[in-house]
Structures are given as C-alpha cells and as structure tokens.
Write a protein that holds these residues in place. Structure first.
Motif, PDB file in Angstrom:
ATOM      1  N   LYS A 138     -72.122  79.915  42.173  1.00  0.00           N
ATOM      2  CA  LYS A 138     -72.505  79.214  43.410  1.00  0.00           C
ATOM      3  C   LYS A 138     -73.610  79.956  44.150  1.00  0.00           C
ATOM      4  CE  LYS A 138     -71.192  76.012  44.674  1.00  0.00           C
ATOM      5  NZ  LYS A 138     -71.731  74.698  44.196  1.00  0.00           N
ATOM      6  N   GLU A 257     -75.065  73.775  37.809  1.00  0.00           N
ATOM      7  CA  GLU A 257     -76.248  74.315  38.468  1.00  0.00           C
ATOM      8  C   GLU A 257     -76.760  75.508  37.665  1.00  0.00           C
ATOM      9  OE1 GLU A 257     -76.161  75.025  42.705  1.00  0.00           O
ATOM     10  OE2 GLU A 257     -78.037  76.169  42.607  1.00  0.00           O
ATOM     11  N   LEU A 289     -81.031  73.406  45.686  1.00  0.00           N
ATOM     12  CA  LEU A 289     -82.034  73.394  46.748  1.00  0.00           C
ATOM     13  C   LEU A 289     -82.553  74.798  47.056  1.00  0.00           C
ATOM     14  CD1 LEU A 289     -83.069  70.976  48.340  1.00  0.00           C
ATOM     15  CD2 LEU A 289     -81.621  71.707  50.225  1.00  0.00           C
ATOM     16  N   LYS A 312     -82.684  69.411  42.974  1.00  0.00           N
ATOM     17  CA  LYS A 312     -82.216  68.910  44.269  1.00  0.00           C
ATOM     18  C   LYS A 312     -83.407  68.803  45.221  1.00  0.00           C
ATOM     19  CE  LYS A 312     -77.615  68.829  43.858  1.00  0.00           C
ATOM     20  NZ  LYS A 312     -76.672  69.116  44.902  1.00  0.00           N
ATOM     21  N   ASP A 372     -77.411  62.131  45.943  1.00  0.00           N
ATOM     22  CA  ASP A 372     -76.245  62.998  46.192  1.00  0.00           C
ATOM     23  C   ASP A 372     -75.884  62.826  47.668  1.00  0.00           C
ATOM     24  OD1 ASP A 372     -74.666  65.104  47.112  1.00  0.00           O
ATOM     25  OD2 ASP A 372     -75.892  66.695  46.261  1.00  0.00           O
ATOM     26  N   HIS A 375     -74.091  66.678  49.907  1.00  0.00           N
ATOM     27  CA  HIS A 375     -74.524  67.969  50.440  1.00  0.00           C
ATOM     28  C   HIS A 375     -75.274  67.911  51.759  1.00  0.00           C
ATOM     29  CE1 HIS A 375     -73.132  69.142  46.494  1.00  0.00           C
ATOM     30  NE2 HIS A 375     -72.836  70.273  47.098  1.00  0.00           N
TER      31      HIS A 375
HETATM   32  C1  PEP Z   1     -74.162  71.790  44.953  1.00  0.00           C
HETATM   33  O1  PEP Z   1     -74.545  70.796  44.310  1.00  0.00           O
HETATM   34  O2  PEP Z   1     -72.983  72.226  44.910  1.00  0.00           O
HETATM   35  C2  PEP Z   1     -75.129  72.456  45.870  1.00  0.00           C
HETATM   36  C3  PEP Z   1     -74.979  73.715  46.263  1.00  0.00           C
HETATM   37  O3  PEP Z   1     -76.094  71.621  46.268  1.00  0.00           O
HETATM   38  P1  PEP Z   1     -77.506  71.878  46.990  1.00  0.00           P
HETATM   39  O4  PEP Z   1     -78.286  72.800  46.109  1.00  0.00           O
HETATM   40  O5  PEP Z   1     -78.065  70.494  47.053  1.00  0.00           O
HETATM   41  O6  PEP Z   1     -77.209  72.442  48.347  1.00  0.00           O
END
Ligand code: PEP
Ligand code: CO
Length: 478
Positions: A138, A257, A289, A312, A372, A375
């Motif tokens: 993450k 991701e 993002l 994203k 999406d 988010h």
């Molecule tokens: C996600 O998809 O869990 C995420 C962190 O999204 P973003 O990069 O769009 O904030």
C-alpha cells in the motif's frame, strides 16, 4: 488463456487478434527505472538479504502467462469500443491472514453475482478483474509514523513489513516479498481450480449464493435476474440441441497496484516466441495516484512491459501530464494498453473529468476509461453512539459512490467518449465500513463489523446493489 496449452482460467475464447508490435525502445531496460525519481519504495536495511530474496523470486515460475495478458489487452480494447464492460473489484489491500478458502470463495461469489447482474443489464460481455492475488503493498502519505514521541516506518502492507508498532515489525523484511508471491500463487491456484471445476458455471448460479443473501432487501430482484438468465440459457440450449459449454466457465483476471518495483522487476520476463517483456506478477498492474509522475520510476518501469497498464487519474492530474504519461506508455497507440482509472469524488468529477476527456479525445490517443468511485469519496466521520462514539472513522457514503458513477456515465455520454467499466473496493463479507445502501447503514453502525485495515469497502449487499444500479444506468446508455 487463449491457447489450449495455456492456463484454463477462462474458456470463453478471447479475441485472438495479434497485438500491435511494440517497438523496442533501447532506452528502456529492466533497470532503467532506477535512474528516475522513485517514491513509496520500502527502505531495506539488509541489501544482501533483499538481493537473495529477489534472486529466488526471479527463478520461480511466473504467476500468469503472456497469453493471458494479451487476451486481456484485446478484451480491454473491445471494452474501449463499448463492446464489453469491465467489472474490476476487490479489497483495498489483501492480508496474508485472509488467504483462506472462505475469503477467496466469497470474493469470487460477489464478483460473479455482480457480473451476472451487469450482463443482464448491459447485454455486454463482462471482463472480470480482481484486485487480488498480489494486492499486498500500500502507498502511504508519509514515510514514518510517530506515536508517543517514537518514530517508526509506516506499515506498507503485508509484503513489506508488519503492522505492530515496534521497530522490528516495521523494518521492511525482504522475505515478506517471497511470502507475498506465494500467497498470490495460492490464491490464484484456488481461483483457477474453482473456475475449472465449474464454480462459475452459469447453469449453477446457486454456487455463488452467500449465506446472508436470503435476508437481503435485494434478494427478490437478484433472484428474478438469475431466473431470467437461466430461462434464456435453457431456451438457447433447446434451440442448439446441446449444452452451451462456453457458459460453464468465465474468465477472471488479476490486478494489483504496481508499487514495490524490485518485486515487479523480479517477475518481469521475456517469453519464447513473443517480443518484449511481460510483467508476469499479474495480468493488469496499475500505477496509483501517488506514483503516477510521468517522469517517475513507476511510469518508466511500465513503459517497457507489454501488459495493459492502469493509471489512476485524480483532481490534481493535469491534461498535459496525462498526455505525457499516455504517450510514454503507448507510443504505438495500441488499443487496450492504457487504462485510465478516474477517481475524483462525487463533488469534483463534474469539474475535473470533462477537460481530461476532451484533451485525450482531441489528442486522438487510444485509452480505456474506467471510473473508480471509491478513492475520491473517502471521509472521516465521528459516530455519536456505539462502541466508536467520539472516535474518527474512515468511511464512504454509498450515495456518493453511486453519484460518482452516475455522473461518469453522463459526462462520457456528453463528451462522446466511452465509460468502459468500474473499479470498486468491495468484499464478499458482511462488513459495515461504508454507510448507506438499501439497509441504510449509519455512522453508528460502523463499529459493528469494521474489518478493513485500510480503505472502507462496500459489503456484499452494497456491492450487489451498486451493480444493479449500474446495470440499470449502463443499460439506459447502451
Ligand atoms: C487504491 O486503489 O487502493 C489506491 C490507493 O488508490 P489511489 O492511488 O487512487 O489513491
Ligand atoms: Co484503497
């Protein structure tokens, strides 16, 4: 997945058009990303142990095959033309502890039920993509976390470090990358076996029933769709005089991701009789993002792989940066290669999305647009009663999620572009993390079954309800 020798995760023959040849750019190598600024990378104190683990991973078999990756790319190209619809969903983050048969099966069940509802409403073939079999790392807004004057690295997901607030637990541990690879393989193995064994057979949608379905306010509407699809299938089979075998299995693709570049590089390979490089850790990696800088390491890495790549796009993405990213990733303008996942939030999509749609349309570059609605709609609430009274909790309102998808359909229609699908955080379990929906969950309900360690997910009922509302909307726009 199109070859008889390839994995049998899907049986519906994909479009087998050869993909456009990707010109090899000599400035890209498997390590050219190292010369670009990289963010969100764990700092491993033990370089020798990291090198050993990466060596081990690079010698292990890939998790997916290049056939599958190319089949997905062709399917995405069809979705961009409005011929298919993408259902992309799963947990915000997978946990090693949730690599269980029950959790994997419930996630498949809800995705299958949603896709059935979407087939019924959109009359299009659905591309099912799970945020699973590798969604362990993450991004975080800060490198470190401080508690009572003690500063430690942030928790970055189960394949990087451990959540307990101790120095040992928070030190990035390379062996977790290998554990993550193994958990991904175990998950994928079970998904493939279930799909192969007839779990996804449209003749037997009762396989996908979750225990609590009977009590859902949506049970009757869902059952009606199941019955109507069953009837159509029997009708077609009577006409054909045989069982429609293609309906016995459906395709599932994986995605996560693309974050820890060392791991992704260890699974990026060249394969016999194919040009270029494939990231075989997943079918569809996406760039989040926080790592989407067109000059940054993540986009540089993705430039050289042949997979379709998600990117994203949010309120701070400029049209200029977006076009640079698209051109860097897709200089040959291959259809199905770049998937733009927009996440503005219900209050910002109306202002933010149209200029980007126009810029991309006017530049005449091929992209696949996905919404999406999760988010951009995260907020903190403070319940007034219940176990969490007075505490700040991260949630999302169902009404905002739905409003963002509805606006996305509307805006794409006005601009003459195609909304090819949705990207959703959901779980097949009966959690209370997002508020609203048919059961009208309130802030005070959140403490009842809030299990996510990261973003709040739609529970089973809310996910099915969203699919029903999207199906209605998509059907109206078809
Ligand atoms: C996600 O998809 O869990 C995420 C962190 O999204 P973003 O990069 O769009 O904030
Ligand atoms: Co998330």
């Amino acid at each position: 997945m199109s070859s008889p020798h390839a994995s049998k995760i899907q049986s519906i023959a994909p479009n087998t058009q050869p993909s456009t040849k990707r010109d090899h750019d000599p400035s890209w190598t498997l390590s050219s990303w190292r010369n670009r600024p990289s963010v969100q990378q764990p700092v491993y104190p033990d370089a020798a142990s990291l090198a050993r683990t990466l060596g081990e991973i690079s010698a292990l078999p890939p998790l997916v095959t290049s056939y599958e990756v190319e089949a997905l790319k062709s399917a995405l190209a069809e979705a961009a033309r409005g011929e298919r619809f993408i259902l992309w969903g799963g947990d915000c983050a997978e946990n090693f502890a949730d690599c269980t048969s029950a959790a994997i099966a419930s996630r498949l069940k809800i995705l299958l039920q949603m896709s059935l509802v979407l087939v019924h409403g959109t009359r299009k073939r659905i591309i099912r993509i799970g945020r699973f079999a590798g969604q362990y790392a993450k991004p975080r807004s800060t490198m470190t976390e401080t508690r009572d004057g003690v500063e430690l690295p942030c928790f970055r997901g189960d394949n990087v470090n451990r959540p307990e607030f101790t120095s040992d637990a928070r030190t990035p541990d390379p062996s977790l990358l290998l554990r993550g690879y193994e958990r991904s393989a175990l998950t994928l193995n079970f998904v493939r076996a279930l799909v192969d064994g007839g779990f996804a057979d449209l003749h037997h949608p009762e396989n996908w029933d979750l225990d609590f379905v009977k009590h859902s306010p949506l049970a009757a509407e869902y059952q009606h769709m199941v019955d109507s699809i069953g009837e159509s299938l029997r009708f077609m089979e009577t006409l054909a005089g045989s069982s429609i075998l293609a309906m016995q299995r459906v395709d599932f693709y994986t995605s996560h991701e693309l974050l820890v570049l060392e791991y992704e590089a260890a699974l990026t390979r060249q394969v016999p009789r194919r040009e270029g490089w494939f990231n075989l850790s997943t079918h569809l990696p996406w760039v989040g993002l926080r790592t989407s800088d067109p000059d940054g390491a993540h986009i540089e890495f993705c430039r050289g792989i042949s997979n379709p790549v998600g990117v994203k796009v949010g309120p701070d993405t400029s049209a200029e940066a977006l076009l640079r990213t698209i051109r860097a990733l897709n200089p040959t303008d291959e259809a199905g290669r770049v998937v733009l996942v927009t996440r503005f939030g219900a209050h910002q999509i109306g202002r933010g999305l149209p200029p980007l749609l126009r810029a991309v349309r006017d530049a005449q570059v091929a992209v696949v647009w996905v919404c999406d609605p999760m988010h951009g709609n995260t907020e903190a609430v403070v319940p007034t009663t219940g176990a969490w009274a007075g505490k700040s909790v991260k949630t999302r309102k169902f009404a905002h999620i739905l409003a963002e998808v509805e606006q996305a359909f509307e805006i794409h229609r006005n601009e003459g572009t195609v909304l090819a699908g949705v990207h959703i955080e959901l779980t097949g379990e009966d959690v209370t993390e997002c508020t609203g929906g048919a059961r009208g969950l309130t802030d005070d309900d959140l403490s009842r079954a809030y299990r996510s360690s990261v973003d709040p997910r739609l529970n089973y009922e809310q996910a099915l309800e969203l699919a029903m509302l999207i199906a209605r909307r998509a059907g109206a726009h078809a």
